[in-house]
Design a protein around this motif. Structure first.
Motif, PDB file in Angstrom:
ATOM      1  N   HIS A 191       0.821  -1.225   0.000  1.00 45.00           N
ATOM      2  CA  HIS A 191       0.000   0.000   0.000  1.00 45.00           C
ATOM      3  C   HIS A 191       0.854   1.274   0.000  1.00 45.00           C
ATOM      4  CE1 HIS A 191      -3.131  -2.970   0.707  1.00 45.00           C
ATOM      5  NE2 HIS A 191      -2.282  -3.492   1.584  1.00 45.00           N
ATOM      6  N   GLY A 192       0.275   2.405   0.442  1.00 50.24           N
ATOM      7  CA  GLY A 192       1.007   3.683   0.418  1.00 50.24           C
ATOM      8  C   GLY A 192       0.204   4.782  -0.249  1.00 50.24           C
TER       9      GLY A 192
ATOM     10  N   ASP B 277      -3.705   4.872  -0.854  1.00 52.40           N
ATOM     11  CA  ASP B 277      -4.112   3.509  -0.483  1.00 52.40           C
ATOM     12  C   ASP B 277      -3.536   3.186   0.895  1.00 52.40           C
ATOM     13  OD1 ASP B 277      -4.601   0.760  -0.258  1.00 52.40           O
ATOM     14  OD2 ASP B 277      -2.953   0.224  -1.627  1.00 52.40           O
TER      15      ASP B 277
ATOM     16  N   GLY C 154      -4.545   0.765   2.929  1.00 51.53           N
ATOM     17  CA  GLY C 154      -4.625  -0.635   3.316  1.00 51.53           C
ATOM     18  C   GLY C 154      -5.592  -0.805   4.486  1.00 51.53           C
TER      19      GLY C 154
ATOM     20  N   LYS D 151      -2.631   2.428  10.507  1.00 49.87           N
ATOM     21  CA  LYS D 151      -2.769   2.175   9.062  1.00 49.87           C
ATOM     22  C   LYS D 151      -1.743   1.135   8.599  1.00 49.87           C
ATOM     23  CE  LYS D 151      -4.584   6.698   7.834  1.00 49.87           C
ATOM     24  NZ  LYS D 151      -4.165   8.077   7.513  1.00 49.87           N
TER      25      LYS D 151
ATOM     26  N   LYS E 206      -0.399   0.765   5.726  1.00 52.03           N
ATOM     27  CA  LYS E 206       0.686   1.325   4.899  1.00 52.03           C
ATOM     28  C   LYS E 206       1.864   1.814   5.733  1.00 52.03           C
ATOM     29  CE  LYS E 206      -1.066   6.084   4.593  1.00 52.03           C
ATOM     30  NZ  LYS E 206      -1.318   7.210   3.706  1.00 52.03           N
TER      31      LYS E 206
ATOM     32  N   THR F  26       3.697  -1.476   7.317  1.00 50.42           N
ATOM     33  CA  THR F  26       4.474  -2.214   6.302  1.00 50.42           C
ATOM     34  C   THR F  26       5.748  -1.465   5.930  1.00 50.42           C
ATOM     35  OG1 THR F  26       3.203  -1.232   4.486  1.00 50.42           O
ATOM     36  CG2 THR F  26       2.431  -3.343   5.338  1.00 50.42           C
TER      37      THR F  26
ATOM     38  N   ASP G 274       5.731   7.400   2.009  1.00 51.92           N
ATOM     39  CA  ASP G 274       4.290   7.187   1.974  1.00 51.92           C
ATOM     40  C   ASP G 274       3.749   7.673   0.620  1.00 51.92           C
ATOM     41  OD1 ASP G 274       1.654   6.761   2.561  1.00 51.92           O
ATOM     42  OD2 ASP G 274       1.446   8.524   3.858  1.00 51.92           O
TER      43      ASP G 274
ATOM     44  N   HIS H  48       2.715  -7.074   4.401  1.00 51.60           N
ATOM     45  CA  HIS H  48       1.370  -6.542   4.654  1.00 51.60           C
ATOM     46  C   HIS H  48       0.945  -6.817   6.082  1.00 51.60           C
ATOM     47  CE1 HIS H  48       0.195  -5.723   0.390  1.00 51.60           C
ATOM     48  NE2 HIS H  48       1.282  -6.474   0.225  1.00 51.60           N
TER      49      HIS H  48
END
Ligand SMILES: [Zn+2]
Length: 494
Positions: free
Chosen positions: A273-274, A277, A279, A287, A289, A292, A318, A342
Motif C-alpha cells: 500500500h502507500g 491507499d 490498506g 494504518k 501502509k 508495512t 508514503d 502486509h
C-alpha cells in the motif's frame, strides 16, 4: 663457320638426349591442341613449367638466382623450386615423389605427380593421362568460390559464397552422429583451396572437399554438439547459408550464468500500500501502509548492515505505487527475491496470527478473502493499468509463468513462517496460497507476508510497538539469509 656448326651439332645432340616426346595438350573448350616440352628420365615424364604457364596463360615469375618459379594459376600461387620435391600452393606444402629438374631457367616437374596435385588443389578440370602423355584441360569455372564461418553464442553460421544461386533441390545436408556435417551441392564445383584456407573459427575443426563429377560434397568436422541445422540460399550476395545451432552455451559458461542467476545479490522489499491507499485500518486508527513501510525499512537495514545483499525498495516513503508496477521494479532491478509485506484484517475481530502467501489459485475461502482485500487497491488506480480478471484460469497461467520459482518460493515462505514462530507469540497460520496481483509477473521467487491482524485489538497494539515490528523484521531477515545460504550451498555442490 666451323665453330658455329659444331655448336649447333652439340645443341642438337644434347636436345635429342634430353627432350622426349612432348605431352599433348587438348583444350576442351575449343578442342585446340598444344604441346608441353618434356624430359624423359626413366623415372617418368617431366615437363616444362614455363610451357605450362604459357598453355594456361597464367602469369609467372622466375627467380634464376634461387632457382624458383612461381605460377599464378586461378588466383593461387604455385611455387616450384629446382631440385626439390616440394611444391607450395598458397601456404600449403605438398610433396611429389620425385625431385624437379633444371634446364637453364626452366624447371621441369614430374608430370603425373604434379598434375595430380594441381587437379586436387587448383584446377579440378585438369586430367593427365600418363600412358597416352595427354593433358586434357577443361578449364573449370568454380561456382563455390568462398567460405566464411562465424561463431555465435548459440551456434555457427557457415556462408559459402557462390557464383550464381543454386536451386533448392540441388542441395542436401545432414549431421552424422560422428560429429560431421555433410553438405552436398549438385552441380557444385568448389574451389577447394579457398575453402581449406578459410578461417574455421571455434566450431569447425576440419573441412574436407570431395569433388565428384556431378556434385561436390563438403564435410565439416564440428567441435560442439549440434542440435539442428538449417540451410538456405541467399540471392544477393549469392550464398549457401548454413546455420548450425548448438545447445545454448558451453557448460562452463552455462554454469557461470547459472551461478549469476542464482547468486542472491539483490532482494526487493515491497511495503504494501502507500499514499492514497492506506490498506487495512485498526480500531485505534493504525494504518497498514505505515506498519508495512516501517517493517520493510527494518528488514532492509538489517540486510544492508549484515550482508552484501543489495536492497531495492518499491517505495521508501508514503507514496502510492500502482500494484502492477511493483513486480516490474523488482524485475528491472534484476532482483533475486521479492518479499511483499502486509498486515491482515478480517471481520472476525478475534482472529490473529501471521501467514505467508504464495501466488496460486486460492484454495480456501479465507485465503481468497485476503487476496480480494489486498487486490482491492486496483480500484484506486487510474485507468492506465489494465488488470485482467483474476479468474482461476488466468491465475493458473500466471502461476505457470512462475513455476520455475515455485519450489523456492515455497521454501522461502516456510522459512519466514518458522522464523516468525520463533519470535512471536501470535499463532502461526501457515503457508497459504491465493491470487495476489502484486506477485504476478515477478521473475524471481516471491512471497507475500501477512504479519498480523490489524482487525484484532491485541495484535494491533503489538504491531504499534517498534520492538514487535523489529521482531518481525528480524524474522524476515533471518529467513532471507537462510534462503540465501541454502541456495548457495546448492551452487557449491555443482
Ligand atoms: Zn495489504
Amino acid at each position: 663457320m666451323n665453330k658455329s656448326r659444331n655448336y649447333i651439332l652439340v645443341v642438337l645432340i644434347i636436345t635429342s638426349l634430353l627432350l622426349a616426346a612432348p605431352i599433348r595438350v587438348l583444350y576442351r573448350v575449343d578442342m585446340r591442341q598444344d604441346k608441353l616440352r618434356t624430359l624423359d628420365r626413366g623415372s617418368g615424364t617431366y615437363f616444362s613449367t614455363v610451357d605450362l604457364a604459357r598453355i594456361l596463360a597464367c602469369r609467372y615469375y622466375v627467380n634464376p638466382e634461387r632457382q624458383k618459379i612461381v605460377l599464378y594459376i586461378a588466383n593461387h600461387r604455385v611455387k616450384i623450386s629446382a631440385k626439390s620435391s616440394f611444391i607450395i600452393i598458397d601456404d600449403q606444402v605438398l610433396q611429389m615423389p620425385m625431385f624437379t629438374k633444371v634446364i637453364g631457367e626452366d624447371v621441369y616437374v614430374p608430370a603425373e605427380a604434379f598434375f595430380s596435385i594441381i587437379k586436387r588443389t587448383v584446377i579440378p578440370g585438369l586430367t593427365y593421362n600418363s600412358k597416352r602423355q595427354m593433358l586434357d584441360i577443361d578449364i573449370v569455372n568454380f561456382n563455390i568460390i568462398g567460405l566464411a564461418i562465424e561463431d555465435k553464442a548459440n551456434g555457427t553460421i557457415i556462408r559459402l559464397q557462390t557464383k550464381d544461386q543454386f536451386k533448392d533441390g540441388n542441395i542436401s545436408s545432414f549431421i552424422h552422429d560422428n560429429g560431421w556435417f555433410y553438405l552436398t551441392v549438385v552441380g557444385g564445383i568448389a574451389d577447394s583451396s579457398v575453402i581449406v584456407r578459410a578461417d574455421y573459427g571455434k566450431a569447425v575443426r576440419r573441412i574436407l572437399v570431395d569433388q565428384l563429377d556431378e556434385s561436390v560434397q563438403l564435410a565439416f568436422q564440428l567441435r560442439p554438439k549440434i542440435e539442428n541445422q538449417e540451410v538456405y540460399l541467399n540471392r544477393d550476395p549469392a550464398e549457401i547459408v548454413i546455420t548450425l545451432r548448438t545447445p545454448v552455451i558451453d557448460s562452463m559458461a552455462r554454469l557461470k550464468s547459472l551461478r549469476e542467476r542464482w547468486y542472491l545479490d539483490t532482494v526487493v522489499l515491497d511495503a504494501g500500500h502507500g499514499g492514497k491507499d492506506g490498506g487495512a485500518i485498526g480500531r485505534y486508527g493504525t494504518k497498514e501502509k505505515d506498519i508495512t513501510l516501517d517493517i520493510v525499512k527494518r528488514v532492509g537495514l538489517l540486510l544492508e548492515k549484515n550482508t552484501n545483499i543489495r536492497v531495492i525498495y518499491t517505495r521508501e516513503e508514503d507514496v502510492f505505487i500502482p500494484i502492477a508496477k511493483r513486480p516490474k521494479i523488482a524485475n528491472a532491478a534484476n532482483g533475486k527475491l521479492f518479499v511483499s509485506i502486509h498486515t491482515n484484517a478480517t471481520s472476525n475481530r478475534k482472529i490473529r496470527g501471521f501467514e505467508t502467501y504464495l501466488l496460486r489459485p486460492g484454495k480456501t475461502a479465507d485465503a481468497i478473502e485476503v487476496a480480494t482485500r489486498e487486490n482491492a487497491v486496483i480500484k484506486l488506480e487510474e485507468q492506465e493499468n489494465n488488470y485482467f480478471e483474476l479468474s482461476d484460469e488466468a491465475l493458473i497461467m500466471a502461476t505457470m509463468a512462475q513455476s520455475a520459482f515455485m519450489k523456492e518460493s515455497e521454501l522461502l515462505a516456510a522459512t519466514i513462517q518458522s522464523e516468525l514462530a520463533k519470535r512471536l507469540k501470535s499463532p502461526d497460520r501457515g503457508v497459504k496460497q491465493a491470487g495476489f496481483y502484486v506477485l504476478i509477473g515477478a521473475s524471481m521467487p516471491n512471497v507475500l507476508v501477512e504479519t498480523g491482524f490489524l482487525s484484532n485489538a491485541q495484535e494491533e497494539k503489538m504491531l504499534k510497538k517498534p520492538s514487535y515490528r523489529q521482531k518481525i523484521a528480524q524474522s524476515i531477515y533471518q529467513a532471507i539469509v537462510a534462503f540465501k545460504n541454502s541456495r548457495e550451498m546448492v551452487l557449491a555442490e555443482e
